[in-house]
Motif scaffolding. Structure first.
Motif, PDB file in Angstrom:
ATOM      1  N   PRO A 154      -3.280   2.198  36.430  1.00  0.00           N
ATOM      2  CA  PRO A 154      -4.241   3.267  36.128  1.00  0.00           C
ATOM      3  C   PRO A 154      -4.809   3.887  37.405  1.00  0.00           C
ATOM      4  O   PRO A 154      -4.945   3.226  38.430  1.00  0.00           O
ATOM      5  N   TYR A 155      -5.153   5.166  37.329  1.00  0.00           N
ATOM      6  CA  TYR A 155      -5.805   5.864  38.432  1.00  0.00           C
ATOM      7  C   TYR A 155      -7.069   6.524  37.879  1.00  0.00           C
ATOM      8  O   TYR A 155      -6.990   7.306  36.920  1.00  0.00           O
ATOM      9  N   TYR A 156      -8.214   6.241  38.481  1.00  0.00           N
ATOM     10  CA  TYR A 156      -9.469   6.848  38.031  1.00  0.00           C
ATOM     11  C   TYR A 156     -10.510   6.723  39.139  1.00  0.00           C
ATOM     12  O   TYR A 156     -10.380   5.924  40.067  1.00  0.00           O
ATOM     13  N   TYR A 157     -11.555   7.544  39.031  1.00  0.00           N
ATOM     14  CA  TYR A 157     -12.680   7.476  39.956  1.00  0.00           C
ATOM     15  C   TYR A 157     -13.872   8.155  39.300  1.00  0.00           C
ATOM     16  O   TYR A 157     -13.707   9.198  38.671  1.00  0.00           O
ATOM     17  N   PRO A 158     -15.078   7.531  39.422  1.00  0.00           N
ATOM     18  CA  PRO A 158     -15.412   6.255  40.059  1.00  0.00           C
ATOM     19  C   PRO A 158     -14.970   5.072  39.197  1.00  0.00           C
ATOM     20  O   PRO A 158     -14.328   5.265  38.166  1.00  0.00           O
ATOM     21  N   SER A 159     -15.382   3.882  39.592  1.00  0.00           N
ATOM     22  CA  SER A 159     -14.921   2.680  38.884  1.00  0.00           C
ATOM     23  C   SER A 159     -15.401   2.659  37.434  1.00  0.00           C
ATOM     24  O   SER A 159     -14.747   2.066  36.573  1.00  0.00           O
ATOM     25  N   GLU A 160     -16.550   3.335  37.152  1.00  0.00           N
ATOM     26  CA  GLU A 160     -17.055   3.355  35.771  1.00  0.00           C
ATOM     27  C   GLU A 160     -16.087   4.062  34.818  1.00  0.00           C
ATOM     28  O   GLU A 160     -16.112   3.838  33.598  1.00  0.00           O
ATOM     29  N   ALA A 161     -15.235   4.909  35.368  1.00  0.00           N
ATOM     30  CA  ALA A 161     -14.284   5.650  34.534  1.00  0.00           C
ATOM     31  C   ALA A 161     -13.201   4.744  33.951  1.00  0.00           C
ATOM     32  O   ALA A 161     -12.445   5.173  33.075  1.00  0.00           O
ATOM     33  N   LYS A 162     -13.144   3.502  34.426  1.00  0.00           N
ATOM     34  CA  LYS A 162     -12.148   2.561  33.910  1.00  0.00           C
ATOM     35  C   LYS A 162     -12.285   2.389  32.398  1.00  0.00           C
ATOM     36  O   LYS A 162     -11.292   2.214  31.687  1.00  0.00           O
ATOM     37  N   ASP A 163     -13.526   2.460  31.897  1.00  0.00           N
ATOM     38  CA  ASP A 163     -13.758   2.281  30.466  1.00  0.00           C
ATOM     39  C   ASP A 163     -13.127   3.396  29.642  1.00  0.00           C
ATOM     40  O   ASP A 163     -12.869   3.219  28.441  1.00  0.00           O
ATOM     41  N   LEU A 164     -12.859   4.544  30.260  1.00  0.00           N
ATOM     42  CA  LEU A 164     -12.277   5.680  29.550  1.00  0.00           C
ATOM     43  C   LEU A 164     -10.753   5.669  29.590  1.00  0.00           C
ATOM     44  O   LEU A 164     -10.100   6.311  28.767  1.00  0.00           O
ATOM     45  N   GLU A 165     -10.182   4.942  30.568  1.00  0.00           N
ATOM     46  CA  GLU A 165      -8.743   5.058  30.847  1.00  0.00           C
ATOM     47  C   GLU A 165      -7.876   4.728  29.631  1.00  0.00           C
ATOM     48  O   GLU A 165      -6.966   5.486  29.275  1.00  0.00           O
ATOM     49  N   THR A 166      -8.157   3.614  28.959  1.00  0.00           N
ATOM     50  CA  THR A 166      -7.320   3.194  27.835  1.00  0.00           C
ATOM     51  C   THR A 166      -7.388   4.188  26.686  1.00  0.00           C
ATOM     52  O   THR A 166      -6.360   4.568  26.108  1.00  0.00           O
ATOM     53  N   SER A 167      -8.594   4.635  26.340  1.00  0.00           N
ATOM     54  CA  SER A 167      -8.739   5.563  25.209  1.00  0.00           C
ATOM     55  C   SER A 167      -8.117   6.921  25.509  1.00  0.00           C
ATOM     56  O   SER A 167      -7.487   7.526  24.632  1.00  0.00           O
ATOM     57  N   VAL A 168      -8.257   7.402  26.756  1.00  0.00           N
ATOM     58  CA  VAL A 168      -7.647   8.684  27.128  1.00  0.00           C
ATOM     59  C   VAL A 168      -6.125   8.570  27.103  1.00  0.00           C
ATOM     60  O   VAL A 168      -5.426   9.453  26.596  1.00  0.00           O
ATOM     61  N   ARG A 169      -5.595   7.461  27.634  1.00  0.00           N
ATOM     62  CA  ARG A 169      -4.141   7.254  27.627  1.00  0.00           C
ATOM     63  C   ARG A 169      -3.611   7.203  26.191  1.00  0.00           C
ATOM     64  O   ARG A 169      -2.605   7.839  25.864  1.00  0.00           O
ATOM     65  N   ASN A 170      -4.283   6.440  25.331  1.00  0.00           N
ATOM     66  CA  ASN A 170      -3.846   6.338  23.934  1.00  0.00           C
ATOM     67  C   ASN A 170      -3.897   7.696  23.240  1.00  0.00           C
ATOM     68  O   ASN A 170      -3.034   8.014  22.420  1.00  0.00           O
ATOM     69  N   HIS A 171      -4.919   8.480  23.570  1.00  0.00           N
ATOM     70  CA  HIS A 171      -5.036   9.810  22.958  1.00  0.00           C
ATOM     71  C   HIS A 171      -3.871  10.703  23.376  1.00  0.00           C
ATOM     72  O   HIS A 171      -3.262  11.374  22.539  1.00  0.00           O
ATOM     73  N   LEU A 172      -3.557  10.716  24.668  1.00  0.00           N
ATOM     74  CA  LEU A 172      -2.474  11.566  25.156  1.00  0.00           C
ATOM     75  C   LEU A 172      -1.119  11.122  24.620  1.00  0.00           C
ATOM     76  O   LEU A 172      -0.238  11.944  24.375  1.00  0.00           O
ATOM     77  N   GLU A 173      -0.941   9.807  24.447  1.00  0.00           N
ATOM     78  CA  GLU A 173       0.320   9.304  23.902  1.00  0.00           C
ATOM     79  C   GLU A 173       0.419   9.553  22.403  1.00  0.00           C
ATOM     80  O   GLU A 173       1.494   9.869  21.880  1.00  0.00           O
ATOM     81  N   GLY A 174      -0.708   9.432  21.698  1.00  0.00           N
ATOM     82  CA  GLY A 174      -0.690   9.598  20.250  1.00  0.00           C
ATOM     83  C   GLY A 174      -0.761  11.043  19.806  1.00  0.00           C
ATOM     84  O   GLY A 174      -0.226  11.416  18.755  1.00  0.00           O
TER      85      GLY A 174
END
Length: 551
Positions: A181-201
């Motif tokens: 995963p690539y994100y910034y700042p570190s708090e954005a880590k909580d969004l990474e999985t849901s955003v990825r799943n949204h783009l894939e789905g």
């Protein structure tokens, strides 16, 4: 984020508006002002683009109330920023209905209670807007240079995300096909999985789409495109949908820098694995290989690890490409093919030649799912949809796919199977891309190089074929269709485009040549196999071509 958007509220704070008063539409003071326009005509559809601050003495409003309401409604529908009217001899009072309409649409209605010079206002605003645009271009140029510099630095992707976060002051993510995963700042880590799943789905409908909403959070999105494929998405979390173009221009420049990083990384990876092509060719031809290469290019063996051999044959005439250009095309073919198979969950090992790309597609599957073909079919559809004709001409593709294997020593067998599928498909003998779906042809192919198959065809079909040659008739086709239709006479006649009486006459001839009992189960099966064998032998030299690739 540095503010480069001029709003109605900003304009009201300027000296030229010190005698202005907002009488309606105060909730719309954050509307963007793109330009100012003096409007003293009643018909203005061709004069307005949207975003203008309208300056007027009210000549267009010297009408009855219905016409005034229509005039203001038209301005609102044209998406102008606001209207500024000089109250005086021409326009003395604003009707309550106009104020009510402006409030309803949050459309700022501004009056000048003292005489003002519109020329001073337009000069002031236009100078400010032009300077603002120049500042925007300067800022964009500065950021573009930073992105280029950062793209050459170690860990460049994260540094570009840091720069974007510093500018926008919002979470920024870069979602790619890679698991990292690539994100910034570190708090954005909580969004990474849901955003990825949204783009894939819910993949974006097109590369022009600018926003998506996820759990009531709005994201501005910019695709990162390389070699005609979307390699990832830059996702900027925003409070509301952005209307000005600067954020998207900045995201676009960042996406270009990220494309350069990814292309360079993929190129380095390809060049490091330059021996993969030779290794795959050795396996396909059954030659010896280094055990070290096996561990380097193929996944570790396990109980649920299987593979198929997948061939993409390009049927275009071989072009005269010099060696330098061919190496570049070959590299890009391998990059695109490997990325496509990885995206569908495979571990690919690729060999590419000028008219054929061969992939050993390894995958993990439970025993009851190892024969599924859905993902391979999806890859075929993706390849057919490619438009990068300079690299791969999808309009000339033919595909052949072996059955499933586990032992790496069976790669050569799988390659031969895939080649046989190609030959049968190209000769229009079958319509499948999968070896296990060839049916009886799998047996017939094993006999194709012996005289036994030809003798079998002669035993069952000689009478019919000889009759057709002598009489220039086509009883063979009638027999084939009749058997395909399971002996249904009406369906057979329809498919042959003949009347039933003609069909009855032909069937009588077939009974005379083959015997009255030719439709009994055992005889019918023998004839059906003989017909398929005849088609196979008819294309004999083409079908039986030995599967081999360049050493």
């Amino acid at each position: 984020m540095n503010k480069l958007k001029l709003t109605v509220r900003d304009v009201l704070s300027r000296d030229s508006f010190k005698h202005a008063k907002v009488v309606a539409g105060k909730e719309g003071l954050n509307r963007q002002v793109k330009w100012s326009h003096v409007l003293e005509v009643k018909e203005f559809d061709a004069l307005i683009n949207g975003g203008e601050m309208i300056l007027t003495t009210g000549i267009g409003l010297q009408l009855d109330l219905v016409s005034q309401l229509k005039y203001v409604t038209s301005l609102i529908e044209k998406d102008v920023a606001c209207i500024c009217i000089e109250v005086g001899p021409i326009y003395k009072e604003i009707p309550f209905e106009i104020i009510e309409l402006a409030n309803k649409h949050a459309f700022p209605f501004i009056i000048f209670e003292k005489t003002v010079k519109f020329v001073d206002i337009t000069q002031d605003l236009h100078t400010f807007i032009i300077n603002q645009h120049h500042q925007m271009l300067s800022q964009l140029d500065t950021l573009s240079r930073k992105f280029i510099t950062l793209s050459l630095a170690p860990n460049g992707i994260l540094k570009i995300l840091q720069e974007l976060n510093q500018f926008f002051r919002h979470n920024i993510l870069f979602i790619t096909d890679d698991a990292k995963p690539y994100y910034y700042p570190s708090e954005a880590k909580d969004l990474e999985t849901s955003v990825r799943n949204h783009l894939e789905g819910f993949p974006l409908i097109n590369t022009e789409q600018k926003f998506f909403t996820l759990e009531e959070q709005v994201f501005a999105v910019m695709p990162v495109i390389g070699l005609g494929q979307v390699w990832g998405h830059l996702c900027l979390q925003v409070k509301e949908k952005l209307l000005d173009e600067l954020p998207f221009l900045i995201l676009d420049r960042a996406a270009l820098a990220l494309t350069q990083i990814m292309l360079r990384n993929r190129t380095i990876e390809e060049r490091k694995q330059n021996n993969e092509d030779s290794f795959v060719r050795n396996l396909l031809n059954g030659r010896d290989f280094e055990q070290e290469d096996l561990q380097k290019y193929l996944p570790a063996t396990s109980r649920n690890m299987y593979f198929r051999v997948f061939i993409i044959q390009m049927n275009a005439p071989e072009m005269n490409i010099d060696e330098g250009n061919w190496e570049e095309i070959k590299l890009q073919q391998s990059i695109m093919t490997r990325a496509l198979f990885k995206r569908n969950g495979f571990f690919p090992a690729v060999s590419s030649s000028k008219n054929e790309i061969t992939i050993i597609a390894s995958f993990i599957a439970a025993d009851h799912l190892k024969l599924e073909t859905v993902r391979f079919s999806e890859i075929i559809q993706s390849l057919i949809g490619l438009r990068e004709s300079n690299i791969i001409d999808s309009s000339k593709f033919t595909f052949g796919i072996s059955t499933v294997y586990k032992d790496i020593n069976q790669v050569k067998t799988g390659y031969n199977e895939a080649k046989k599928v190609l030959r049968l498909y190209e000769s229009q003998t079958t319509t499948t891309h999968f070896y296990e779906e060839l049916g009886v042809y799998r047996l017939l192919l094993l006999l194709a190089n012996s005289n036994n198959l030809e003798a079998y065809v002669n035993d069952y079909l000689t009478e019919v074929l000889d009759y057709d040659r002598k009489t220039e008739s086509d009883l063979f086709t009638t027999l084939s269709v009749y058997l395909d239709c399971g002996g249904a006479k009406k369906e057979t006649a329809d498919r042959l485009f003949i009347v039933r009486q003609t069909l009855y006459h032909r069937l009588e001839k077939l009974e005379m040549l083959l015997g009255k009992n030719f439709m009994e189960p055992s005889n019918r099966l023998a004839l059906e196999v003989a017909i398929k064998a005849h088609k196979l032998l008819k294309d004999g030299p083409y079908i039986e071509k030995k599967a081999a690739i360049a050493p």
